[in-house]
Design a protein around this motif. Structure first.
Motif, PDB file in Angstrom:
ATOM      1  N   PRO A 103      21.852 -68.165  38.330  1.00 12.95           N
ATOM      2  CA  PRO A 103      21.318 -66.805  38.457  1.00 12.95           C
ATOM      3  C   PRO A 103      19.856 -66.707  37.998  1.00 12.95           C
ATOM      4  O   PRO A 103      19.444 -67.368  37.037  1.00 12.95           O
ATOM      5  CB  PRO A 103      22.225 -65.979  37.543  1.00 12.95           C
ATOM      6  CG  PRO A 103      23.496 -66.760  37.449  1.00 12.95           C
ATOM      7  CD  PRO A 103      23.081 -68.199  37.526  1.00 12.95           C
ATOM      8  N   ASP A 104      19.093 -65.863  38.692  1.00 10.73           N
ATOM      9  CA  ASP A 104      17.670 -65.698  38.382  1.00 10.73           C
ATOM     10  C   ASP A 104      17.432 -65.352  36.917  1.00 10.73           C
ATOM     11  O   ASP A 104      16.485 -65.854  36.305  1.00 10.73           O
ATOM     12  CB  ASP A 104      17.052 -64.605  39.263  1.00 10.73           C
ATOM     13  CG  ASP A 104      16.853 -65.068  40.703  1.00 10.73           C
ATOM     14  OD1 ASP A 104      16.860 -66.288  40.968  1.00 10.73           O
ATOM     15  OD2 ASP A 104      16.695 -64.190  41.575  1.00 10.73           O
ATOM     16  N   ARG A 105      18.278 -64.483  36.349  1.00  7.03           N
ATOM     17  CA  ARG A 105      18.081 -64.095  34.950  1.00  7.03           C
ATOM     18  C   ARG A 105      18.238 -65.296  34.026  1.00  7.03           C
ATOM     19  O   ARG A 105      17.480 -65.450  33.060  1.00  7.03           O
ATOM     20  CB  ARG A 105      19.047 -62.964  34.561  1.00  7.03           C
ATOM     21  CG  ARG A 105      18.893 -62.492  33.128  1.00  7.03           C
ATOM     22  CD  ARG A 105      17.524 -61.846  32.891  1.00  7.03           C
ATOM     23  NE  ARG A 105      17.317 -61.600  31.483  1.00  7.03           N
ATOM     24  CZ  ARG A 105      16.215 -61.936  30.811  1.00  7.03           C
ATOM     25  NH1 ARG A 105      15.188 -62.474  31.424  1.00  7.03           N
ATOM     26  NH2 ARG A 105      16.120 -61.695  29.524  1.00  7.03           N
ATOM     27  N   GLN A 134      25.932 -65.182  31.011  1.00 10.47           N
ATOM     28  CA  GLN A 134      24.567 -65.572  31.359  1.00 10.47           C
ATOM     29  C   GLN A 134      23.844 -66.196  30.171  1.00 10.47           C
ATOM     30  O   GLN A 134      23.095 -67.164  30.343  1.00 10.47           O
ATOM     31  CB  GLN A 134      23.782 -64.399  31.942  1.00 10.47           C
ATOM     32  CG  GLN A 134      24.276 -64.038  33.337  1.00 10.47           C
ATOM     33  CD  GLN A 134      23.288 -63.242  34.141  1.00 10.47           C
ATOM     34  OE1 GLN A 134      22.428 -62.552  33.601  1.00 10.47           O
ATOM     35  NE2 GLN A 134      23.402 -63.333  35.449  1.00 10.47           N
ATOM     36  N   MET A 191      27.512 -67.313  42.659  1.00 11.96           N
ATOM     37  CA  MET A 191      27.078 -67.612  41.295  1.00 11.96           C
ATOM     38  C   MET A 191      27.912 -68.759  40.733  1.00 11.96           C
ATOM     39  O   MET A 191      29.101 -68.853  40.986  1.00 11.96           O
ATOM     40  CB  MET A 191      27.224 -66.373  40.403  1.00 11.96           C
ATOM     41  CG  MET A 191      26.737 -66.620  38.991  1.00 11.96           C
ATOM     42  SD  MET A 191      26.410 -65.118  38.051  1.00 11.96           S
ATOM     43  CE  MET A 191      27.879 -65.024  37.082  1.00 11.96           C
ATOM     44  N   LYS A 192      27.258 -69.599  39.980  1.00 13.69           N
ATOM     45  CA  LYS A 192      27.928 -70.721  39.335  1.00 13.69           C
ATOM     46  C   LYS A 192      28.859 -70.219  38.227  1.00 13.69           C
ATOM     47  O   LYS A 192      28.577 -69.231  37.558  1.00 13.69           O
ATOM     48  CB  LYS A 192      26.900 -71.656  38.699  1.00 13.69           C
ATOM     49  CG  LYS A 192      26.035 -72.384  39.690  1.00 13.69           C
ATOM     50  CD  LYS A 192      26.774 -73.540  40.277  1.00 13.69           C
ATOM     51  CE  LYS A 192      25.863 -74.387  41.118  1.00 13.69           C
ATOM     52  NZ  LYS A 192      26.582 -75.373  41.875  1.00 13.69           N
ATOM     53  N   ARG A 243      17.401 -72.578  40.543  1.00 15.06           N
ATOM     54  CA  ARG A 243      17.684 -71.477  41.479  1.00 15.06           C
ATOM     55  C   ARG A 243      18.398 -72.003  42.726  1.00 15.06           C
ATOM     56  O   ARG A 243      19.376 -71.422  43.180  1.00 15.06           O
ATOM     57  CB  ARG A 243      16.395 -70.764  41.875  1.00 15.06           C
ATOM     58  CG  ARG A 243      15.866 -69.820  40.842  1.00 15.06           C
ATOM     59  CD  ARG A 243      14.663 -69.009  41.386  1.00 15.06           C
ATOM     60  NE  ARG A 243      13.953 -68.430  40.288  1.00 15.06           N
ATOM     61  CZ  ARG A 243      12.948 -69.032  39.618  1.00 15.06           C
ATOM     62  NH1 ARG A 243      12.509 -70.212  39.988  1.00 15.06           N
ATOM     63  NH2 ARG A 243      12.378 -68.426  38.604  1.00 15.06           N
ATOM     64  N   GLY A 274      22.006 -72.523  42.531  1.00 19.33           N
ATOM     65  CA  GLY A 274      22.856 -71.347  42.379  1.00 19.33           C
ATOM     66  C   GLY A 274      22.873 -70.745  40.983  1.00 19.33           C
ATOM     67  O   GLY A 274      23.718 -69.898  40.688  1.00 19.33           O
TER      68      GLY A 274
END
Length: 166
Positions: free
Chosen positions: A70-72, A43, A1-2, A65, A68
């Protein structure tokens, strides 16, 4: 994750050379929005930093995506991104279906509504945008917790705090 620093750097690169309606480097706007979201976790801060990347740069949700993100966070960015042919009022109603996207848009709206920013606009544009943002706040704020709204406004635009209770 970034990390937040990596996402901030991505936003800085993505918006490089862009200025807002009053001539300020665009990245200052996304950083102000992100600052208003700090109380809600990394986030939402990332989403604040990236909230205009898909709309205003060459970046796509898939590229985010692949980088990197996050999908949320990508889902929130996608939720607040303008869709060609979608009226603004419909966009705002769609945003309220996602509580996190609602908070990001509240922070965006609050920063765009700052009197010091609006003062630099021509009077006609200033009045048109003020009405648009005021109507959007009515819909957005109805979909969020007043304490969450106040948390954002205290950082991004304290002048709007009086509107919460009125």
């Amino acid at each position: 994750m970034k990390t937040l620093a990596e996402v901030d750097a991505l936003a800085d690169r993505a918006h490089a050379g862009q200025t807002d309606k009053i001539g300020v480097p665009y990245v200052a706007h996304v950083r102000a929005v992100a600052a208003g979201l700090e109380a809600f976790g990394p986030q939402l801060v990332m989403a604040g930093l990236l909230h205009d990347v898909v709309e205003d740069t060459e970046w796509s949700t898939q590229q985010l995506r692949d980088a990197g993100i996050p999908d949320r966070v990508v889902a929130i960015v996608d939720a607040v991104t303008n869709r060609p042919g979608t009226p603004y009022e419909e966009k705002i109603r769609r945003i309220t279906e996602d509580p996190d996207a609602t908070l990001v848009k509240i922070a965006d709206n609050a920063h765009n509504s700052r009197a010091d920013r609006a003062a630099s606009l021509p009077p006609g544009q200033r009045e048109r945008l003020a009405a648009k943002y005021r109507e959007a706040r009515r819909v957005l704020w109805a979909a969020a917790d007043p304490e969450d709204i106040a948390t954002i406004l205290r950082v991004v635009n304290p002048d709007l705090l009086e509107e919460i209770t009125s």
